[in-house]
Motif scaffolding. Structure first.
Motif, PDB file in Angstrom:
ATOM      1  N   GLY A 104       0.806  -1.213   0.000  1.00 49.58           N
ATOM      2  CA  GLY A 104       0.000   0.000   0.000  1.00 49.58           C
ATOM      3  C   GLY A 104       0.840   1.265   0.000  1.00 49.58           C
ATOM      4  O   GLY A 104       0.433   2.314  -0.501  1.00 49.58           O
ATOM      5  N   GLY A 105       2.027   1.180   0.600  1.00 50.74           N
ATOM      6  CA  GLY A 105       2.955   2.308   0.598  1.00 50.74           C
ATOM      7  C   GLY A 105       2.665   3.387   1.617  1.00 50.74           C
ATOM      8  O   GLY A 105       3.344   4.416   1.642  1.00 50.74           O
ATOM      9  N   THR A 106       1.679   3.162   2.487  1.00 49.84           N
ATOM     10  CA  THR A 106       1.265   4.230   3.403  1.00 49.84           C
ATOM     11  C   THR A 106       2.316   4.538   4.460  1.00 49.84           C
ATOM     12  O   THR A 106       2.311   5.631   5.030  1.00 49.84           O
ATOM     13  N   THR A 107       3.201   3.602   4.755  1.00 55.66           N
ATOM     14  CA  THR A 107       4.318   3.870   5.667  1.00 55.66           C
ATOM     15  C   THR A 107       5.610   4.092   4.898  1.00 55.66           C
ATOM     16  O   THR A 107       6.337   5.050   5.146  1.00 55.66           O
ATOM     17  N   LEU A 108       5.893   3.226   3.947  1.00 52.72           N
ATOM     18  CA  LEU A 108       7.161   3.282   3.222  1.00 52.72           C
ATOM     19  C   LEU A 108       7.363   4.620   2.520  1.00 52.72           C
ATOM     20  O   LEU A 108       8.413   5.260   2.665  1.00 52.72           O
ATOM     21  N   VAL A 109       6.393   5.058   1.754  1.00 54.06           N
ATOM     22  CA  VAL A 109       6.557   6.296   0.991  1.00 54.06           C
ATOM     23  C   VAL A 109       6.741   7.487   1.918  1.00 54.06           C
ATOM     24  O   VAL A 109       7.566   8.373   1.663  1.00 54.06           O
ATOM     25  N   ASP A 110       5.989   7.499   2.997  1.00 50.64           N
ATOM     26  CA  ASP A 110       6.114   8.569   3.988  1.00 50.64           C
ATOM     27  C   ASP A 110       7.536   8.643   4.525  1.00 50.64           C
ATOM     28  O   ASP A 110       8.149   9.724   4.581  1.00 50.64           O
ATOM     29  N   LEU A 111       8.092   7.498   4.914  1.00 51.35           N
ATOM     30  CA  LEU A 111       9.430   7.484   5.498  1.00 51.35           C
ATOM     31  C   LEU A 111      10.510   7.748   4.460  1.00 51.35           C
ATOM     32  O   LEU A 111      11.573   8.299   4.786  1.00 51.35           O
ATOM     33  N   MET A 112      10.261   7.379   3.223  1.00 47.94           N
ATOM     34  CA  MET A 112      11.222   7.706   2.161  1.00 47.94           C
ATOM     35  C   MET A 112      11.261   9.209   1.908  1.00 47.94           C
ATOM     36  O   MET A 112      12.319   9.779   1.655  1.00 47.94           O
ATOM     37  N   LYS A 113      10.106   9.858   1.981  1.00 43.95           N
ATOM     38  CA  LYS A 113      10.071  11.311   1.808  1.00 43.95           C
ATOM     39  C   LYS A 113      10.858  12.014   2.906  1.00 43.95           C
ATOM     40  O   LYS A 113      11.503  13.042   2.669  1.00 43.95           O
ATOM     41  N   LEU A 114      10.793  11.464   4.113  1.00 44.54           N
ATOM     42  CA  LEU A 114      11.523  12.044   5.238  1.00 44.54           C
ATOM     43  C   LEU A 114      12.996  11.633   5.245  1.00 44.54           C
ATOM     44  O   LEU A 114      13.768  12.131   6.067  1.00 44.54           O
ATOM     45  N   GLU A 115      13.360  10.725   4.358  1.00 48.66           N
ATOM     46  CA  GLU A 115      14.703  10.138   4.283  1.00 48.66           C
ATOM     47  C   GLU A 115      15.076   9.396   5.556  1.00 48.66           C
ATOM     48  O   GLU A 115      16.249   9.269   5.901  1.00 48.66           O
ATOM     49  N   VAL A 116      14.052   8.895   6.247  1.00 48.93           N
ATOM     50  CA  VAL A 116      14.282   7.968   7.356  1.00 48.93           C
ATOM     51  C   VAL A 116      14.621   6.592   6.791  1.00 48.93           C
ATOM     52  O   VAL A 116      15.476   5.880   7.309  1.00 48.93           O
ATOM     53  N   MET A 117      13.939   6.222   5.712  1.00 42.51           N
ATOM     54  CA  MET A 117      14.270   5.021   4.966  1.00 42.51           C
ATOM     55  C   MET A 117      14.781   5.439   3.596  1.00 42.51           C
ATOM     56  O   MET A 117      14.163   6.273   2.921  1.00 42.51           O
ATOM     57  N   THR A 118      15.911   4.852   3.207  1.00 43.15           N
ATOM     58  CA  THR A 118      16.540   5.220   1.933  1.00 43.15           C
ATOM     59  C   THR A 118      16.928   3.962   1.157  1.00 43.15           C
ATOM     60  O   THR A 118      18.111   3.709   0.926  1.00 43.15           O
ATOM     61  N   PRO A 119      15.942   3.166   0.740  1.00 36.54           N
ATOM     62  CA  PRO A 119      16.280   1.946  -0.008  1.00 36.54           C
ATOM     63  C   PRO A 119      16.889   2.282  -1.364  1.00 36.54           C
ATOM     64  O   PRO A 119      16.544   3.293  -1.983  1.00 36.54           O
ATOM     65  N   ARG A 120      17.788   1.423  -1.814  1.00 36.72           N
ATOM     66  CA  ARG A 120      18.341   1.627  -3.152  1.00 36.72           C
ATOM     67  C   ARG A 120      17.423   1.061  -4.226  1.00 36.72           C
ATOM     68  O   ARG A 120      17.510   1.445  -5.389  1.00 36.72           O
ATOM     69  N   GLN A 121      16.519   0.143  -3.798  1.00 34.25           N
ATOM     70  CA  GLN A 121      15.564  -0.418  -4.754  1.00 34.25           C
ATOM     71  C   GLN A 121      14.238  -0.677  -4.054  1.00 34.25           C
ATOM     72  O   GLN A 121      14.209  -1.138  -2.909  1.00 34.25           O
ATOM     73  N   VAL A 122      13.148  -0.352  -4.739  1.00 39.49           N
ATOM     74  CA  VAL A 122      11.804  -0.619  -4.244  1.00 39.49           C
ATOM     75  C   VAL A 122      11.161  -1.652  -5.154  1.00 39.49           C
ATOM     76  O   VAL A 122      11.124  -1.472  -6.373  1.00 39.49           O
ATOM     77  N   VAL A 123      10.670  -2.731  -4.547  1.00 35.46           N
ATOM     78  CA  VAL A 123      10.057  -3.823  -5.302  1.00 35.46           C
ATOM     79  C   VAL A 123       8.554  -3.797  -5.058  1.00 35.46           C
ATOM     80  O   VAL A 123       8.090  -4.010  -3.936  1.00 35.46           O
ATOM     81  N   ASP A 124       7.792  -3.539  -6.104  1.00 36.38           N
ATOM     82  CA  ASP A 124       6.328  -3.504  -6.028  1.00 36.38           C
ATOM     83  C   ASP A 124       5.804  -4.939  -6.025  1.00 36.38           C
ATOM     84  O   ASP A 124       6.038  -5.705  -6.971  1.00 36.38           O
TER      85      ASP A 124
END
Length: 323
Positions: free
Chosen positions: A28-48
């Motif tokens: 759903g991305g409701t947590t992941l996208v939020d944290l990526m915007k804040l740069e709390v999480m910085t994955p090099r690859q996102v797998v849908d």
């Protein structure tokens, strides 16, 4: 948000084959996208993973099965869930907002990250985000933080309402990775912070949560989730209780109790359950049992009120089921 590679997995085996350090799964991305915007999480690859066959709600002799990609709102409204396990439906409906429940997946909800403001502020230290950098919440703003299961390294409260209900019902999660498939009790899946608060789950690199199973419990039809919060909508729990009661012959034959909003993980209360079994469902019995919930509590400067609040929440939840 930092740059990242994006790919879509067409099968579970394809998803886990490419998983590992630096890889994040997107549902759903409701947590992941939020944290990526804040740069709390910085994955090099996102797998849908939204195309994977991880959906469905069904029941058999093993219990209730819910696919990890089922949306929260769909599960809450499913007849099997609402009719046989109302505590799960209520926990889901008390989570987030209708818009988010329509997007968020069951697996994603169980894996959501803590809501501690220090965790989400990259200008501060946080042992979850950067091990060894300290826990400012211990001596800082900690009104919403945990009083159970804390350590000097972390006092963040587990955020999921659903997880509290599932832990009360002794649910387990199925995990699939390159090493195969394994089933883990949800109560054991969540780790205490100790000295390694950056390790929140018993989830190996590249593993996916593929489904949740709740064992058969006929008397779970008498169950409920009570959530106490600062406002009625879109707010995390200050204290919550998931309870289920087996009442026969005027006595509590069996019971399940877990609490949220007060622990570093969903907090099952076996001592409270033991104190209730075989007793008449009276207010003084509920109050005496609920007092056992906070025997190991370690309140902080701003959240001492939670020791009283969580006891009252348990009593009220049990009373509502009896009345």
């Amino acid at each position: 948000m930092r740059p990242f590679d994006y790919r879509t997995a067409q099968s579970v085996s394809q998803a886990v084959a490419g998983g590992g350090a630096g890889i994040a799964y997107l549902a759903g991305g409701t947590t992941l996208v939020d944290l990526m915007k804040l740069e709390v999480m910085t994955p090099r690859q996102v797998v849908d993973i939204n195309r994977l066959p991880l959906r469905g709600v069904s029941a058999d002799r093993e219990g209730l099965h819910v696919g990890a990609l089922e949306r929260m709102s769909d599960v809450a409204g499913h007849p099997l869930v609402a009719g046989e396990y109302p505590v799960i439906a209520q926990a889901l409906l008390h989570s987030a907002s209708p818009q988010l429940r329509n997007m968020a997946s069951i697996g994603g909800n169980l894996l959501q990250r803590v809501r501690c403001g220090y965790f989400r502020d990259t200008t501060t230290g946080c042992n979850k985000r950067r091990p060894g950098s300290g826990c400012p919440a211990v001596d800082g703003e900690n009104r919403g933080h945990a009083i159970l299961g804390t350590s000097d390294s972390c006092v963040a409260t587990h955020p999921s309402d659903l997880a509290v209900a599932l832990v009360a019902l002794d649910a387990r999660v199925r995990l699939v990775g390159r090493g195969g498939t394994r089933d883990v009790r949800l109560a054991d899946f969540y780790l205490l912070p100790g000295d390694t608060p950056d390790r929140e789950h018993d989830l190996r690199p590249g593993e996916l949560v593929t489904r949740v199973t709740v064992p058969p419990l006929p008397w779970a039809t008498r169950s409920a989730y009570l959530k106490i919060r600062d406002r009625q909508s879109y707010e995390f729990a200050l204290a919550s209780a998931a309870v289920a009661l087996d009442l026969r012959g005027g006595l509590v034959r069996d019971v399940r109790v877990a609490v949220g909003g007060v622990g570093t993980r969903p907090w099952r209360l076996p001592a409270v359950e033991d104190a209730l079994r075989g007793k008449a469902p009276r207010p003084e019995v509920f109050e005496a049992a609920a007092a056992l919930a906070v025997e190991a509590a370690r309140p902080l400067a701003h959240n001492r009120f939670k020791t009283t609040l969580v006891r009252r929440t348990i009593v009220r939840a049990l009373t509502n089921l009896v009345g």
